[in-house]
Structures are given as C-alpha cells and as structure tokens.
Design a protein around this motif. Structure first.
Motif, PDB file in Angstrom:
ATOM      1  N   ASP A 158       0.816  -1.211   0.000  1.00 58.37           N
ATOM      2  CA  ASP A 158       0.000   0.000   0.000  1.00 58.37           C
ATOM      3  C   ASP A 158       0.853   1.264   0.000  1.00 58.37           C
ATOM      4  O   ASP A 158       0.545   2.245  -0.685  1.00 58.37           O
ATOM      5  CB  ASP A 158      -0.948   0.000   1.202  1.00 58.37           C
ATOM      6  N   VAL A 159       1.964   1.228   0.733  1.00 61.90           N
ATOM      7  CA  VAL A 159       2.857   2.386   0.797  1.00 61.90           C
ATOM      8  C   VAL A 159       3.556   2.606  -0.545  1.00 61.90           C
ATOM      9  O   VAL A 159       3.644   3.734  -1.033  1.00 61.90           O
ATOM     10  CB  VAL A 159       3.897   2.209   1.924  1.00 61.90           C
ATOM     11  N   LEU A 160       4.040   1.526  -1.144  1.00 62.89           N
ATOM     12  CA  LEU A 160       4.707   1.644  -2.445  1.00 62.89           C
ATOM     13  C   LEU A 160       3.741   2.132  -3.515  1.00 62.89           C
ATOM     14  O   LEU A 160       4.104   2.944  -4.372  1.00 62.89           O
ATOM     15  CB  LEU A 160       5.304   0.289  -2.850  1.00 62.89           C
ATOM     16  N   SER A 161       2.509   1.648  -3.463  1.00 58.58           N
ATOM     17  CA  SER A 161       1.509   2.081  -4.438  1.00 58.58           C
ATOM     18  C   SER A 161       1.244   3.575  -4.309  1.00 58.58           C
ATOM     19  O   SER A 161       1.180   4.301  -5.313  1.00 58.58           O
ATOM     20  CB  SER A 161       0.212   1.300  -4.232  1.00 58.58           C
ATOM     21  N   ARG A 162       1.101   4.050  -3.072  1.00 59.63           N
ATOM     22  CA  ARG A 162       0.860   5.473  -2.860  1.00 59.63           C
ATOM     23  C   ARG A 162       2.069   6.305  -3.292  1.00 59.63           C
ATOM     24  O   ARG A 162       1.919   7.371  -3.910  1.00 59.63           O
ATOM     25  CB  ARG A 162       0.549   5.738  -1.384  1.00 59.63           C
ATOM     26  N   ALA A 163       3.274   5.814  -3.007  1.00 56.67           N
ATOM     27  CA  ALA A 163       4.491   6.529  -3.394  1.00 56.67           C
ATOM     28  C   ALA A 163       4.595   6.637  -4.915  1.00 56.67           C
ATOM     29  O   ALA A 163       4.990   7.681  -5.462  1.00 56.67           O
ATOM     30  CB  ALA A 163       5.715   5.832  -2.826  1.00 56.67           C
ATOM     31  N   GLN A 164       4.260   5.573  -5.618  1.00 56.21           N
ATOM     32  CA  GLN A 164       4.303   5.594  -7.084  1.00 56.21           C
ATOM     33  C   GLN A 164       3.306   6.598  -7.660  1.00 56.21           C
ATOM     34  O   GLN A 164       3.620   7.337  -8.611  1.00 56.21           O
ATOM     35  CB  GLN A 164       4.026   4.186  -7.621  1.00 56.21           C
ATOM     36  N   LYS A 165       2.110   6.638  -7.076  1.00 54.74           N
ATOM     37  CA  LYS A 165       1.109   7.597  -7.550  1.00 54.74           C
ATOM     38  C   LYS A 165       1.556   9.033  -7.281  1.00 54.74           C
ATOM     39  O   LYS A 165       1.338   9.937  -8.102  1.00 54.74           O
ATOM     40  CB  LYS A 165      -0.234   7.327  -6.875  1.00 54.74           C
ATOM     41  N   MET A 166       2.206   9.237  -6.145  1.00 50.74           N
ATOM     42  CA  MET A 166       2.698  10.571  -5.818  1.00 50.74           C
ATOM     43  C   MET A 166       3.792  11.001  -6.795  1.00 50.74           C
ATOM     44  O   MET A 166       3.835  12.160  -7.229  1.00 50.74           O
ATOM     45  CB  MET A 166       3.218  10.606  -4.379  1.00 50.74           C
TER      46      MET A 166
END
Length: 308
Positions: A158-166
């Motif tokens: 979940d953290v990596l997914s959010r970081a990629q979107k950011m």
C-alpha cells in the motif's frame, strides 16, 4: 510486508495441498523426512513461523536470539504456572468457605474474604509479570532488526503504491500548479510524522500539567515553541524531499521511490506490525523446531561457502 501479515490464505492452501499430496504420492515415498513426521497442525505452525522470519530476512544470529527468547519465556511460563498452582491451592479453602456461606444465605466470614482477596492479588501480579516478560521479549526482537531490514519491511504494497502515484503526480503537474500540489503532498507526509510524535508530545503535556501552577504557563509556552520548531523542520524536510523527486531523472527514480515510501510509513504503525509478528513467532509451539532447522541450514550453507 510482502506476506508477513496476510498469510491466512496461503496457510489454508498449503493445508489443502498437503492433504492432496499425502494421498496422491504416499505410495511413492521412499524415506520419510523430518517434515513427514509432523501432523498438519505442527506443519502449519512451522510454515507460518518460517514465512515470517523469511519475509523479515533474519540472519542466523537474529534467529538464535529469537530462539533464546523463546527458551527464556518457556522457563518463565513454567515458573509462573507452578507459582500460580501453589497460590490456587492456598486460596481454595477460603473460596470454599465463601461459596458455602453464599449458598446458605449467611454472611461471608471476614477472615475468609480477606484471605481470598489477599491471594488473588499475587495471582494477578504473577500473570502480569508473565505478560510483561512476553512483551519485553517481543520488543527486544523488534529492536534487533537493523535499519536496512526495517526499511524493506516498511515498504508494504500500500505504501509503495501510494508513493508511485505521488511520483506520477509530482512529475506531471505543471509549474503553475506545483506549489499547490507540493503543499498538499507535504501535508500528507507531515501528518504521518505527527502521528509518530503524538505519544511523546502527549507525555510532555502530561508532565507540564503535573508542574506547580506558577510554572505551567512558561512550560506550555516552551513546549509549544519546541513543537512548532519540529513542525517547521518537518515541513522543510518534506518540501525538500518532494522537490528532489520532481527533479529526479529516470535513473534515480527508484531511490526517490524508496525515500518517499519511507516518509509515508508511520514508524509507530510499523513497530506495531513488527511487534505482532514477533508475538506470533514467540508464542508459536512450532517456533523452536522451525528456527533450529533454519539456523542449521544457514550455518551449513555458510560453512560450505567458506570451504569448511
């Protein structure tokens, strides 16, 4: 973590697969391995433990540390049970007197009541001591993890997914919209940092409240000034990180992704997750055998590599 906190489906699948293989290939088995002698419950316990320590990428010395904690807790548990049984024997007679008095509708003798309550207190304390020892052991296992392991374990899906979107948003937004976007993303990062500091800030407030009235106002002002300085530094760090991501080229984007993911993961939440995983291992009846087997294999591999 990749699998550490959501392995229920894997365990169920393994139970089913184990059952299928035991039926299909039992006739073809030549020499049983150590695993073949385990019943399904023990096998699931060991697989669960090994999944956790593998996802954590624990080293042999760390596995040995956990094994030593388990041995200590086992001895502590035996001592606790013996002590509690002895206390239960002592409390039996006054409890029986109280029971009989209640049944007969009579007043409970004060001597029996006092004796029962006097024994209940050490029983409760004994259990609390055992729980404290268990929590301390789990925390010590979390503390043994190095910074590299913590960084990897903190990069959950979940953290990596959010970081990629950011990153996509940071690098695609126009110059005109960038200040507004940066402020919004910085606020998201700061919110994570604030959650990690909340406990310490609350403790500081509680300490100030215990001061004499004449000292409180100045103490509150000092505390607020210190907190504001921390928030200003968080703001500066977050904006610097976001600016570096915006200017990052394709080659350094993986580094930017890792830094951003680290900023988005609450260290308090990570500690709680790791604590839960350590509790699962320390409390597993399959842990001693699983850890011992893993340590032996890792040691043999090291010896072979060294040419011993």
């Amino acid at each position: 973590m990749k699998k550490i906190f959501c392995i229920a489906c894997i365990v169920i699948s393994m139970i089913l697969l184990t059952a299928v293989y035991s039926v299909s290939f039992a006739a073809d088995a030549d020499t049983p391995t150590a695993g073949d002698k385990l019943d399904i419950k023990d096998l699931v316990e060991q697989v669960d433990v090994l999944q956790i320590v593998t996802d954590m990428n624990l080293k042999p010395d760390q596995l040995s540390f956990m094994a030593a904690r388990i041995d200590f807790l086992s001895q502590k548990r035996d001592e606790t049970q013996k002590k509690e049984k002895a206390l239960q024997l002592e409390i039996r007679e006054p409890l029986m007197i109280m029971r009989d008095a209640f049944i007969a509708g009579k007043d409970v003798p004060a001597e029996a009541r006092n004796a029962a309550f006097a024994k209940l207190k050490p029983i409760k304390q004994t259990r609390q001591d055992m729980q404290t020892a268990f929590n301390d052991a789990a925390n010590s296992c979390v503390d043994m993890l190095d910074d590299g392991q913590r960084r990897v374990l903190g990069r959950t899906a979940d953290v990596l997914s959010r970081a990629q979107k950011m990153i996509q948003e940071i690098q695609s937004v126009s110059e005109d919209e960038w200040p507004k976007t940066m402020a919004s993303l910085a606020a998201e990062i700061i919110k994570v940092k604030e959650s990690d500091r909340y406990g310490d800030w609350q403790t500081q407030v509680d300490n100030v409240q215990n001061l004499p009235a004449s000292e409180r106002e100045q103490a509150y002002q000092n505390l607020e000034g210190s907190r504001k300085a921390e928030l200003d530094q968080m703001q500066a760090d977050a904006e610097q990180l976001l600016q570096s991501v915006r200017s990052a080229n394709r080659q350094v984007l993986p580094i930017a992704l890792n830094k951003l993911a680290g900023a988005l993961k609450s260290q308090t939440e990570l500690h709680n997750q790791l604590f839960g995983a350590m509790v699962r291992v320390l409390d597993s009846p399959g842990a001693p055998a699983a850890l011992k087997a893993r340590i032996e294999v890792m040691k043999a591999a090291t010896d072979k590599k060294a040419g011993k």
